[in-house]
Scaffold this motif. Structure first.
Motif, PDB file in Angstrom:
ATOM      1  N   ARG A  64       0.858  -1.214  -0.079  1.00  0.00           N
ATOM      2  CA  ARG A  64       0.087  -0.034  -0.113  1.00  0.00           C
ATOM      3  C   ARG A  64       0.798   1.254  -0.169  1.00  0.00           C
ATOM      4  N   ASP A  65       1.820   1.307   0.700  1.00  0.00           N
ATOM      5  CA  ASP A  65       2.460   2.356   0.908  1.00  0.00           C
ATOM      6  C   ASP A  65       3.917   2.569   0.232  1.00  0.00           C
ATOM      7  N   LYS A  66       3.959   1.628  -0.855  1.00  0.00           N
ATOM      8  CA  LYS A  66       5.047   1.549  -1.825  1.00  0.00           C
ATOM      9  C   LYS A  66       5.281   2.824  -2.727  1.00  0.00           C
ATOM     10  N   GLU A  67       6.496   3.263  -2.816  1.00  0.00           N
ATOM     11  CA  GLU A  67       6.809   4.275  -3.457  1.00  0.00           C
ATOM     12  C   GLU A  67       7.609   3.911  -4.744  1.00  0.00           C
ATOM     13  N   TYR A  68       7.347   4.787  -5.895  1.00  0.00           N
ATOM     14  CA  TYR A  68       7.823   4.255  -7.201  1.00  0.00           C
ATOM     15  C   TYR A  68       8.867   5.403  -7.472  1.00  0.00           C
ATOM     16  N   SER A  69       9.888   5.013  -7.982  1.00  0.00           N
ATOM     17  CA  SER A  69      10.892   5.755  -8.550  1.00  0.00           C
ATOM     18  C   SER A  69      11.231   6.099  -9.733  1.00  0.00           C
ATOM     19  N   GLU A  70      10.591   5.214 -10.745  1.00  0.00           N
ATOM     20  CA  GLU A  70      10.876   5.470 -12.216  1.00  0.00           C
ATOM     21  C   GLU A  70       9.515   4.787 -12.773  1.00  0.00           C
ATOM     22  N   ALA A  71       9.155   5.321 -14.161  1.00  0.00           N
ATOM     23  CA  ALA A  71       8.097   4.661 -14.852  1.00  0.00           C
ATOM     24  C   ALA A  71       8.718   4.211 -16.336  1.00  0.00           C
ATOM     25  N   VAL A  72       8.229   3.102 -16.423  1.00  0.00           N
ATOM     26  CA  VAL A  72       8.848   2.449 -17.924  1.00  0.00           C
ATOM     27  C   VAL A  72       7.587   2.422 -18.879  1.00  0.00           C
ATOM     28  N   PHE A  73       7.734   3.283 -20.076  1.00  0.00           N
ATOM     29  CA  PHE A  73       6.985   3.410 -20.938  1.00  0.00           C
ATOM     30  C   PHE A  73       6.931   2.516 -22.142  1.00  0.00           C
ATOM     31  N   THR A  74       5.747   1.915 -22.270  1.00  0.00           N
ATOM     32  CA  THR A  74       5.889   0.881 -23.611  1.00  0.00           C
ATOM     33  C   THR A  74       4.761   1.384 -24.551  1.00  0.00           C
ATOM     34  N   LEU A  75       5.648   1.497 -25.866  1.00  0.00           N
ATOM     35  CA  LEU A  75       4.905   2.201 -26.927  1.00  0.00           C
ATOM     36  C   LEU A  75       3.804   1.045 -27.505  1.00  0.00           C
ATOM     37  N   GLY A  76       2.469   1.430 -27.812  1.00  0.00           N
ATOM     38  CA  GLY A  76       1.443   0.462 -28.483  1.00  0.00           C
ATOM     39  C   GLY A  76       1.152   1.209 -29.765  1.00  0.00           C
ATOM     40  N   PRO A  77      -0.123   0.885 -30.323  1.00  0.00           N
ATOM     41  CA  PRO A  77      -0.360   0.785 -31.540  1.00  0.00           C
ATOM     42  C   PRO A  77      -0.760   2.452 -31.899  1.00  0.00           C
ATOM     43  N   SER A  78      -0.659   2.829 -33.130  1.00  0.00           N
ATOM     44  CA  SER A  78      -0.762   4.271 -33.648  1.00  0.00           C
ATOM     45  C   SER A  78      -2.357   4.473 -33.399  1.00  0.00           C
ATOM     46  N   VAL A  79      -2.646   5.560 -33.015  1.00  0.00           N
ATOM     47  CA  VAL A  79      -4.133   6.139 -33.013  1.00  0.00           C
ATOM     48  C   VAL A  79      -4.158   7.495 -33.700  1.00  0.00           C
ATOM     49  N   THR A  80      -5.383   7.755 -34.196  1.00  0.00           N
ATOM     50  CA  THR A  80      -5.486   9.192 -34.799  1.00  0.00           C
ATOM     51  C   THR A  80      -6.692   9.836 -33.921  1.00  0.00           C
ATOM     52  N   ASN A  81      -6.293  11.075 -33.337  1.00  0.00           N
ATOM     53  CA  ASN A  81      -7.405  11.846 -32.554  1.00  0.00           C
ATOM     54  C   ASN A  81      -6.977  13.135 -32.833  1.00  0.00           C
ATOM     55  N   GLY A  82      -7.791  13.995 -33.551  1.00  0.00           N
ATOM     56  CA  GLY A  82      -7.764  15.149 -34.043  1.00  0.00           C
ATOM     57  C   GLY A  82      -7.835  16.152 -32.985  1.00  0.00           C
ATOM     58  N   TYR A 374       4.284   8.667  -6.117  1.00  0.00           N
ATOM     59  CA  TYR A 374       5.217   8.657  -7.569  1.00  0.00           C
ATOM     60  C   TYR A 374       4.754  10.116  -8.014  1.00  0.00           C
ATOM     61  N   GLN A 375       5.841  10.750  -8.584  1.00  0.00           N
ATOM     62  CA  GLN A 375       5.683  11.923  -9.230  1.00  0.00           C
ATOM     63  C   GLN A 375       6.983  12.259 -10.423  1.00  0.00           C
ATOM     64  N   GLY A 376       6.300  12.272 -11.575  1.00  0.00           N
ATOM     65  CA  GLY A 376       7.238  12.247 -12.572  1.00  0.00           C
ATOM     66  C   GLY A 376       6.590  12.795 -13.922  1.00  0.00           C
ATOM     67  N   ALA A 377       7.402  12.761 -14.850  1.00  0.00           N
ATOM     68  CA  ALA A 377       7.270  13.383 -16.256  1.00  0.00           C
ATOM     69  C   ALA A 377       6.910  12.282 -17.254  1.00  0.00           C
ATOM     70  N   PHE A 378       6.079  12.398 -18.227  1.00  0.00           N
ATOM     71  CA  PHE A 378       5.742  11.619 -19.370  1.00  0.00           C
ATOM     72  C   PHE A 378       6.708  11.787 -20.469  1.00  0.00           C
ATOM     73  N   GLU A 379       7.018  10.645 -21.296  1.00  0.00           N
ATOM     74  CA  GLU A 379       7.958  10.955 -22.456  1.00  0.00           C
ATOM     75  C   GLU A 379       7.327  11.693 -23.512  1.00  0.00           C
ATOM     76  N   ASN A 380       6.094  11.709 -23.646  1.00  0.00           N
ATOM     77  CA  ASN A 380       5.054  12.179 -24.949  1.00  0.00           C
ATOM     78  C   ASN A 380       3.940  13.042 -24.086  1.00  0.00           C
ATOM     79  N   PRO A 381       3.593  14.105 -24.714  1.00  0.00           N
ATOM     80  CA  PRO A 381       2.241  14.781 -24.315  1.00  0.00           C
ATOM     81  C   PRO A 381       1.160  13.863 -24.034  1.00  0.00           C
ATOM     82  N   VAL A 382       0.650  13.741 -23.155  1.00  0.00           N
ATOM     83  CA  VAL A 382      -0.542  12.985 -22.802  1.00  0.00           C
ATOM     84  C   VAL A 382      -1.832  13.656 -22.757  1.00  0.00           C
ATOM     85  N   ARG A 383      -2.780  12.813 -23.663  1.00  0.00           N
ATOM     86  CA  ARG A 383      -4.117  13.556 -23.673  1.00  0.00           C
ATOM     87  C   ARG A 383      -5.117  13.043 -22.542  1.00  0.00           C
TER      88      ARG A 383
END
Length: 408
Positions: A64-82, A374-383
């Motif tokens: 419950r109290d576990k802190e996370y030091s990093e985030a691993v991002f896995t790229l998935g399929p492409s999507v189109t959202n205008g 956890y507190q950290g940044a995303f690799e790409n802008p997230v919608r």
């Protein structure tokens, strides 16, 4: 053969041998030894059980109290959202809608279903795994769940507001010529109930919410009174209990001098409302009653977020604690947490006793004790960020792809 002449003497010697086998004074008997053994077994079992429980508790607290030091991002399929497409979560899926249509994307990035239409001002509302999208000032509402389309509602009158239940029941506020109508439809568009409102008799309905089970409807009416305004929050019961009431009216509360632009069910027995100077909580699955009323004073609520257990109100903050203050309440209206943060947020999400605050560049994850996990940044802008069934795993949708974020 030996002959025993003195039997008395022989028996006496045998008895002396037997006496050496009898227990000494103070030594427990056989029954006492059995009883003592049972007691030892019981205490040993209890000790083992306590040790196991303590071990499980320690594991749970660590998890419950576990802190996370990093985030691993896995790229998935492409999507189109205008740019004009809006994204909302639907359980673990993502719904994307615009003027041209609506689609549902699962966590792996696969489009589960899509629906085309033409709308000028599309509005979408969700409840559990159901989503309804309608055109403000239009006549059509499309109802779907995570598997696909459930039906289509044709209102015949301009739509001013609507909401949807977990069964796909739609409650819509419709603009008539001289009156305002509130209609209830099933997912196929069949009329279940309707009633009219006028400014003179009941006021104008500015907000509606339907319970997840589709039985209760909450309406906020505003009308002028003595040169000011007054708001009435009314509950209508369309279940078996409500059939015995006039116009299905269940209960209601008046708030002189204020406007209540938001009413919302959290679950089938808890709801809340927000005005410019207070928050109101109600409880009951038949005839809701006022549970709590929290005056906000001079503090201006910037935004409201909720799930089926918690309501969060975000306020601007001028102290050194942070640019924003988040107050979290449970379904009874009791404050459970006050926390501060500095990021310019785009959304606050409550999930599994976690609070996720994020914008397109970064996120903060806290638990209900205010402990930052956890507190950290995303690799790409997230919608949009959508939690999954795993507390440390999230689905992210960017402008061109679906990603998975795993916290380590």
């Amino acid at each position: 053969m030996a002959e025993v002449r003195d039997f008395t003497s022989y028996a006496s010697r045998l008895n002396k041998g037997t006496d050496r086998q009898e227990p000494f004074d103070g030594e427990p008997s056989y029954k006492e030894r059995i009883r003592n053994h049972k007691i030892v077994v019981v205490f040993r079992t209890v000790a083992i059980a306590v040790a196991v429980v303590l071990f499980v508790v320690l594991i749970y607290i660590g998890w419950r109290d576990k802190e996370y030091s990093e985030a691993v991002f896995t790229l998935g399929p492409s999507v189109t959202n205008g740019i004009d497409a809006r994204l909302i979560s639907l359980q673990e899926n993502v719904v994307q809608y615009s003027k041209d249509g609506i689609s549902c994307i699962n966590p792996s990035g696969t489009v589960v279903w899509n629906q085309t239409y033409e709308m000028q001002n599309p509005i979408a509302h969700t409840c559990a795994d159901v989503v309804a999208v309608g055109d403000y000032n239009g006549h059509t509402i499309y109802v779907s769940n995570t598997s696909g389309a459930l039906g289509e509602v044709d209102t015949n009158l301009p739509i001013r507001d609507f909401c949807v239940s977990a069964q796909g029941v739609v409650a819509a506020v419709l603009d008539g010529t001289n009156v305002t109508w509130i209609y209830l439809y099933d997912a196929k568009g069949n009329t279940l109930a309707n009633f009219k409102t006028t400014m003179k008799d009941s006021g104008y309905p500015i907000a509606v919410s339907i319970s997840p089970n589709g039985e209760l409807l909450c309406v906020s009416y505003v009308y002028p009174e003595d040169g000011s305004v007054k708001t009435s929050v009314a509950f209508f019961n369309f279940g078996s209990v409500g059939q015995n009431s006039i116009d299905n009216y269940a209960s209601g509360y008046d708030y002189p001098g204020v406007v209540v632009p938001l009413v919302q069910f959290m679950n089938s027995s808890s709801s809340f409302a927000v005005s410019d100077d207070r928050m109101m909580f109600y409880s009951g699955d038949q005839k809701p009653v006022s549970q709590a009323e929290i005056l906000t004073g001079d503090e201006e609520i910037r935004s409201i977020y909720f799930n089926d257990s918690y309501v969060g109100a975000v306020y601007p903050n001028s102290t050194s604690d942070g640019a924003y203050k988040l107050k979290v309440y449970n379904s009874q209206g009791a404050e459970v947490l006050t926390t501060f943060f500095d990021i310019e947020y785009s959304e606050v999400v409550f999930n599994d006793k976690q609070i996720i605050i994020y914008n397109e560049d970064e996120c903060i994850i806290e638990d209900m004790n205010g402990h930052i996990k956890y507190q950290g940044a995303f690799e790409n802008p997230v919608r949009i960020l959508v939690p999954t069934s795993v507390r440390s795993k999230f689905t992210l949708v960017t402008t061109d792809s679906v990603q998975t974020m795993n916290l380590k």
